[in-house]
Motif scaffolding. Structure first.
Motif, PDB file in Angstrom:
ATOM      1  N   ASP A 330      -4.822  42.899  61.600  1.00 48.75           N
ATOM      2  CA  ASP A 330      -6.227  43.109  61.262  1.00 48.75           C
ATOM      3  C   ASP A 330      -6.872  41.835  60.734  1.00 48.75           C
ATOM      4  O   ASP A 330      -8.048  41.554  61.025  1.00 48.75           O
ATOM      5  CB  ASP A 330      -6.350  44.238  60.241  1.00 48.75           C
ATOM      6  N   ARG A 331      -6.125  41.046  59.981  1.00 49.90           N
ATOM      7  CA  ARG A 331      -6.689  39.779  59.499  1.00 49.90           C
ATOM      8  C   ARG A 331      -6.897  38.790  60.645  1.00 49.90           C
ATOM      9  O   ARG A 331      -7.878  38.041  60.656  1.00 49.90           O
ATOM     10  CB  ARG A 331      -5.770  39.181  58.430  1.00 49.90           C
ATOM     11  N   LEU A 332      -5.983  38.789  61.603  1.00 48.73           N
ATOM     12  CA  LEU A 332      -6.149  37.890  62.749  1.00 48.73           C
ATOM     13  C   LEU A 332      -7.332  38.328  63.615  1.00 48.73           C
ATOM     14  O   LEU A 332      -8.105  37.481  64.104  1.00 48.73           O
ATOM     15  CB  LEU A 332      -4.868  37.856  63.574  1.00 48.73           C
ATOM     16  N   ILE A 333      -7.497  39.613  63.815  1.00 47.43           N
ATOM     17  CA  ILE A 333      -8.648  40.093  64.590  1.00 47.43           C
ATOM     18  C   ILE A 333      -9.945  39.720  63.879  1.00 47.43           C
ATOM     19  O   ILE A 333     -10.918  39.280  64.523  1.00 47.43           O
ATOM     20  CB  ILE A 333      -8.549  41.620  64.803  1.00 47.43           C
ATOM     21  N   ALA A 334      -9.962  39.874  62.567  1.00 45.64           N
ATOM     22  CA  ALA A 334     -11.157  39.473  61.814  1.00 45.64           C
ATOM     23  C   ALA A 334     -11.433  37.981  61.991  1.00 45.64           C
ATOM     24  O   ALA A 334     -12.588  37.564  62.148  1.00 45.64           O
ATOM     25  CB  ALA A 334     -10.978  39.815  60.341  1.00 45.64           C
ATOM     26  N   GLY A 335     -10.362  37.181  61.996  1.00 45.03           N
ATOM     27  CA  GLY A 335     -10.531  35.743  62.180  1.00 45.03           C
ATOM     28  C   GLY A 335     -11.103  35.386  63.529  1.00 45.03           C
ATOM     29  O   GLY A 335     -11.862  34.419  63.671  1.00 45.03           O
ATOM     30  N   ALA A 336     -10.751  36.167  64.545  1.00 49.05           N
ATOM     31  CA  ALA A 336     -11.269  35.895  65.894  1.00 49.05           C
ATOM     32  C   ALA A 336     -12.765  36.142  65.989  1.00 49.05           C
ATOM     33  O   ALA A 336     -13.413  35.671  66.936  1.00 49.05           O
ATOM     34  CB  ALA A 336     -10.533  36.772  66.908  1.00 49.05           C
ATOM     35  N   MET A 337     -13.324  36.857  65.013  1.00 47.19           N
ATOM     36  CA  MET A 337     -14.750  37.182  65.057  1.00 47.19           C
ATOM     37  C   MET A 337     -15.597  36.346  64.110  1.00 47.19           C
ATOM     38  O   MET A 337     -16.803  36.565  63.984  1.00 47.19           O
ATOM     39  CB  MET A 337     -14.931  38.671  64.739  1.00 47.19           C
ATOM     40  N   VAL A 338     -14.991  35.371  63.426  1.00 49.08           N
ATOM     41  CA  VAL A 338     -15.759  34.507  62.530  1.00 49.08           C
ATOM     42  C   VAL A 338     -16.663  33.595  63.362  1.00 49.08           C
ATOM     43  O   VAL A 338     -16.195  32.933  64.290  1.00 49.08           O
ATOM     44  CB  VAL A 338     -14.820  33.669  61.646  1.00 49.08           C
ATOM     45  N   PRO A 339     -17.954  33.508  63.061  1.00 50.30           N
ATOM     46  CA  PRO A 339     -18.871  32.665  63.844  1.00 50.30           C
ATOM     47  C   PRO A 339     -18.493  31.194  63.771  1.00 50.30           C
ATOM     48  O   PRO A 339     -18.105  30.684  62.707  1.00 50.30           O
ATOM     49  CB  PRO A 339     -20.234  32.918  63.191  1.00 50.30           C
ATOM     50  N   ALA A 340     -18.624  30.500  64.877  1.00 43.64           N
ATOM     51  CA  ALA A 340     -18.262  29.078  64.938  1.00 43.64           C
ATOM     52  C   ALA A 340     -19.003  28.225  63.920  1.00 43.64           C
ATOM     53  O   ALA A 340     -18.407  27.306  63.328  1.00 43.64           O
ATOM     54  CB  ALA A 340     -18.489  28.552  66.348  1.00 43.64           C
ATOM     55  N   PRO A 341     -20.312  28.457  63.652  1.00 42.43           N
ATOM     56  CA  PRO A 341     -20.990  27.624  62.648  1.00 42.43           C
ATOM     57  C   PRO A 341     -20.354  27.711  61.266  1.00 42.43           C
ATOM     58  O   PRO A 341     -20.353  26.725  60.514  1.00 42.43           O
ATOM     59  CB  PRO A 341     -22.423  28.187  62.641  1.00 42.43           C
ATOM     60  N   LEU A 342     -19.788  28.866  60.929  1.00 45.95           N
ATOM     61  CA  LEU A 342     -19.132  29.002  59.628  1.00 45.95           C
ATOM     62  C   LEU A 342     -17.857  28.162  59.578  1.00 45.95           C
ATOM     63  O   LEU A 342     -17.556  27.545  58.552  1.00 45.95           O
ATOM     64  CB  LEU A 342     -18.809  30.474  59.367  1.00 45.95           C
ATOM     65  N   VAL A 343     -17.128  28.120  60.678  1.00 46.37           N
ATOM     66  CA  VAL A 343     -15.920  27.292  60.740  1.00 46.37           C
ATOM     67  C   VAL A 343     -16.299  25.821  60.618  1.00 46.37           C
ATOM     68  O   VAL A 343     -15.640  25.040  59.910  1.00 46.37           O
ATOM     69  CB  VAL A 343     -15.155  27.541  62.047  1.00 46.37           C
ATOM     70  N   ASP A 344     -17.364  25.428  61.284  1.00 48.91           N
ATOM     71  CA  ASP A 344     -17.829  24.043  61.211  1.00 48.91           C
ATOM     72  C   ASP A 344     -18.198  23.669  59.778  1.00 48.91           C
ATOM     73  O   ASP A 344     -17.863  22.587  59.295  1.00 48.91           O
ATOM     74  CB  ASP A 344     -19.026  23.862  62.142  1.00 48.91           C
ATOM     75  N   ARG A 345     -18.863  24.583  59.087  1.00 46.81           N
ATOM     76  CA  ARG A 345     -19.233  24.323  57.692  1.00 46.81           C
ATOM     77  C   ARG A 345     -17.989  24.182  56.826  1.00 46.81           C
ATOM     78  O   ARG A 345     -17.934  23.330  55.927  1.00 46.81           O
ATOM     79  CB  ARG A 345     -20.118  25.449  57.166  1.00 46.81           C
ATOM     80  N   ALA A 346     -16.976  25.022  57.075  1.00 49.24           N
ATOM     81  CA  ALA A 346     -15.741  24.940  56.297  1.00 49.24           C
ATOM     82  C   ALA A 346     -15.053  23.592  56.500  1.00 49.24           C
ATOM     83  O   ALA A 346     -14.536  22.996  55.547  1.00 49.24           O
ATOM     84  CB  ALA A 346     -14.808  26.087  56.685  1.00 49.24           C
ATOM     85  N   GLN A 347     -15.042  23.101  57.716  1.00 51.50           N
ATOM     86  CA  GLN A 347     -14.395  21.811  57.992  1.00 51.50           C
ATOM     87  C   GLN A 347     -15.172  20.647  57.369  1.00 51.50           C
ATOM     88  O   GLN A 347     -14.578  19.700  56.840  1.00 51.50           O
ATOM     89  CB  GLN A 347     -14.261  21.602  59.500  1.00 51.50           C
ATOM     90  N   LYS A 348     -16.500  20.725  57.408  1.00 53.46           N
ATOM     91  CA  LYS A 348     -17.303  19.678  56.767  1.00 53.46           C
ATOM     92  C   LYS A 348     -17.092  19.683  55.254  1.00 53.46           C
ATOM     93  O   LYS A 348     -16.975  18.631  54.618  1.00 53.46           O
ATOM     94  CB  LYS A 348     -18.772  19.877  57.107  1.00 53.46           C
TER      95      LYS A 348
END
Length: 458
Positions: A330-348
């Motif tokens: 369930d955590r992996l499925i949730a991760g697959a649905m995280v919007p790409a802009p949020l991932v970009d913000r996390a990396q920045k």
């Protein structure tokens, strides 16, 4: 016996490697019925290696600084002839590994003897040591309690005195949490310091491999044996090998040691506060330094963990979702649905946070922080009450480890032997300064502040 004592006795022919291995195999046969630390015991391989070591010593050859020392590895390391389970049901359909992981090869080149593979949380996405496929790892100080994870078998095997050294992995805290709960030493090296080649990944930009042991000398010996660049791991840089074992006795005079403040002084049970206080007092550390935005770093680490992990497992989620532990799935499925802009913000944010934290190490050499907010919870415990709020155990065990591994800093978790259960404290340094945190850990060991208690649950 510690690894250091075993190696000295075998090299001097006071003990044979064969006798050491047979004693360890016998102990595993008895104690692991309770601890459930091992998933595979490589008995015949270990006996063959031990015979070869004894023959080499008889012939006057130097077999290495870990002569005859038994060790075991988390079952996400490739072991030639074994299927690399990574704690999962799905992986059991894979063919056996054709070659050992680089770190196994290096340990055995230094004279160590592999005796088996260890239980772990499924696909390393775990802080508890619980596994629905292989059963739960049990804490050697109270077998009703968690070992911590995801390197739960590694923590249980070392804390339960089955082996003196075990190898684990640490993405968000999976070496430091079991070290804390099981009352042993654990080293998460700088990101890129030790090769991850031929180990099953979780989050490539966060994954580290490292040792757990019952003494700082054993931690340093194994770390030194495993150092070195590796073309099979792009993150394992071409830095020169820098042995730390000769430096342990240098002491800590002149080192600037402070206590991590802010986020690292929040969300703590009384036992964690007591452990931090004991370590700080022993090191004469009174200054408190705020680590900027550590809580946000933890949140960003969650985003990167769940999205990178989901990307790795997308095909398995599509075709074999029913074979996952539901909590991991369930955590992996949730991760697959995280919007790409949020991932970009996390990396920045990650880049910004790393730069700010490195600024701190211009003024301090070591930061002291809790390894876990509490001693080991009960196996199966879902929630605990912290600061008057009921919180999920699984999600909050790594609350103080995630902001550190997020930017790849070297850390030693040292055990503080409180009663009735031990708990760990993190010693954190700037990148590539494993020597400093190991020196401080050694000083605490010499003072008796950091110590590995005898297992009480066996």
């Amino acid at each position: 016996m510690t690894a250091t004592a075993i190696a000295q006795a075998v090299a001097s022919r006071k003990l044979s490697a064969v006798d050491v291995v047979e004693a360890v195999l016998a102990r595993i046969g008895v104690r692991d019925r309770v601890l459930n630390a091992f998933t595979d015991v490589t008995a015949e391989r270990a006996r063959a290696k031990a015979r070869a070591i004894d023959a080499a010593i008889e012939a006057g050859q130097n077999v290495g600084p870990l002569a005859g020392v038994p060790f075991a590895v988390k079952n996400l390391f490739d072991v030639q002839g074994l299927v690399t389970r990574a704690g999962a049901k799905i992986n059991r359909d894979d063919p056996p590994a054709l070659r050992d992981a680089t770190l196994i090869e290096r340990m055995e080149a230094a004279g160590a003897v592999l005796v088996g593979a260890l239980n772990m949380g499924e696909y390393a996405y775990d802080f508890t040591g619980e596994n629905i496929h292989d059963g739960n790892s049990c804490n050697p100080h109270d077998t009703s309690r968690m070992t911590g994870g995801s390197s739960g078998g590694s923590g249980g095997a070392v804390g339960g005195r089955l082996v003196p050294i075990a190898l684990g992995s640490d993405t968000n805290g999976s070496i430091r949490v079991p070290a804390s709960f099981c009352g042993i030493f654990g080293l998460k090296p700088t990101y890129g310091r030790l090769s991850r080649a031929r180990s099953f990944p979780f989050v490539a930009s966060l994954d580290h491999l490292g040792p757990l042991a019952r003494s700082v000398e054993d931690l340093a010996l194994s770390y030194d044996a495993m150092q070195g660049a590796d073309a099979d791991d792009a993150a394992c840089t071409a830095r020169a090998i820098e042995p730390v074992t000769p430096l342990l006795a240098q002491g800590i005079d002149g080192l600037r040691i402070a206590i991590a403040g802010g986020h690292f002084q929040q969300h703590l049970f009384p036992e964690a506060i007591e452990a931090i206080g004991r370590v700080a007092k022993a090191l004469n550390a009174t200054e408190v330094i705020e680590v900027p935005e550590a809580a946000r770093a933890r949140a960003a680490a969650y985003v990167i963990t769940t999205t990178e992990g989901a990307s790795l497992h997308l095909d398995r989620l599509r075709t074999r979702a029913h074979d996952f532990d539901p909590a991991v799935r369930d955590r992996l499925i949730a991760g697959a649905m995280v919007p790409a802009p949020l991932v970009d913000r996390a990396q920045k944010f990650r880049r910004w946070y790393r730069a700010r934290v490195l600024e701190l190490f211009k003024h301090v050499d070591v930061l002291i922080a809790p390894a876990t907010p509490c001693v080991a919870p009960k196996i199966g415990q879902v929630n605990f009450v912290l600061d008057g709020v009921e919180l999920p155990v699984r999600a909050n065990i790594g609350i103080h480890t995630q902001p550190v591994s997020f930017i790849g800093l070297p850390v030693v978790a040292v055990p503080v032997p409180l009663q009735p259960m031990p708990i760990g404290v993190q010693l954190i340094a700037a990148p590539w300064r494993e020597d400093i945190v190991l020196r401080v850990a050694h000083a605490l060991q010499e003072m008796g502040v950091a110590a590995v208690p005898e297992p009480k649950g066996l």
